[in-house]
Enzyme design. Sequence first.
Site, PDB file in Angstrom:
ATOM      1  CE  LYS A 101      -4.356  -1.337   1.857  1.00 34.02           C
ATOM      2  NZ  LYS A 101      -5.415  -1.542   2.769  1.00 34.02           N
ATOM      3  CE  LYS A 156      -8.113  -8.658  -3.522  1.00 34.38           C
ATOM      4  NZ  LYS A 156      -8.250  -8.433  -2.351  1.00 34.38           N
ATOM      5  CE  LYS A 172     -13.563  -2.368  -2.616  1.00 37.22           C
ATOM      6  NZ  LYS A 172     -14.707  -2.593  -1.848  1.00 37.22           N
TER       7      LYS A 172
END
Length: 335
Positions: free
Chosen positions: A115, A197, A200
Amino acid sequence: MGDFKSIVFSAMQPSGSFTLGNYLGSLKHWSKMQKKYQCFFCIADLHAITTLNINSDLNKNTLDAIALYLACGIDPKKSIIFVQSHVLQHTALYWFLNCRLSYSELTRMTQFKTKIRNSSSFSTAGLLNYPILMAADILLYQSSKVIVGEDQKQHLELTRKLAKKINNLQKNTFLIPEIIIPKYSKKIMSLFNPTKKMSKSDENNNGTIFLLDKTASIIKKIKKATTDSDISSKIRYDLKEKPGISNFLNILSSIREVSILSLEKEFSGKKYSYLKEILINEISIVIKKIKNNFYFFRKNELFLKKVVIDGAKKANFFAKKTMKKVYNLFKVLKI
Ligand code: TRP
């Protein structure tokens, strides 16, 4: 007490739209646990703000999440549906746990490392401490089972370690939760880039199927989805050579809850286009049902709020008991 049911916990972030991956990896399995266990299904709004833009509409996203839980068959008469920030003990326990975990252990978390690498703005302390808040969510309710996707496994291992550490100071403070990763819930990858992956927040929307997508858009996305350049065009599971086809098989295996092997047999000698057709059909059926239910529940905001007010009351009852133990352990002054 004869009717005491053990506790199952899970949560999801209300960070905007939900994907097919969210459903197949989590929501689909939650509703099945409701009969046998006392389930707590939390909407992790505090986790969402670690990466959420301050201008985005958390309010709306949270209402969407409640409606989606209901649409996927979570029954507020059986399960406790609540919003994380409504039960203040989450952040209280979080702090105590913070003070028992070393900094270096936290910086080792792979999701944190990814992240911060991908973050375009500054990285907050919230992002680093994210797994401790997860541990608080789980331990607060003396959960015996936690349902998560493969990508959250490391966080759950940290939760178990932390709980054991505190139990060493005072026996039975926390129940050590078991990690449940549902069978047939392999990570769903992007249709556009099947080595990543399905997410969204993907910059390419063609790679992601959203739970509220129109059928026309599902058809378009699957038709355009990456397969491979293998001239033999065999349908088989091979993550290295055929990540696109393997992803299709994973999706179908999750929807039908059958093994990849049985799908390889079923589709042997068939064309990629045939597999795509089947996928379009089966995904559309799943999504249509969720979508209809979602719009039905989403209209009634008063009811959605009632569900989580009720949920927070019940959750608070359990949370208070655990916090009492924690305050005692840390010898906080009683007044
Ligand atoms: N971090 C989880 C996710 O993004 C959501 C979550 C928050 C969670 N708290 C949790 C999952 C506790 C399981 C248990 O998917």
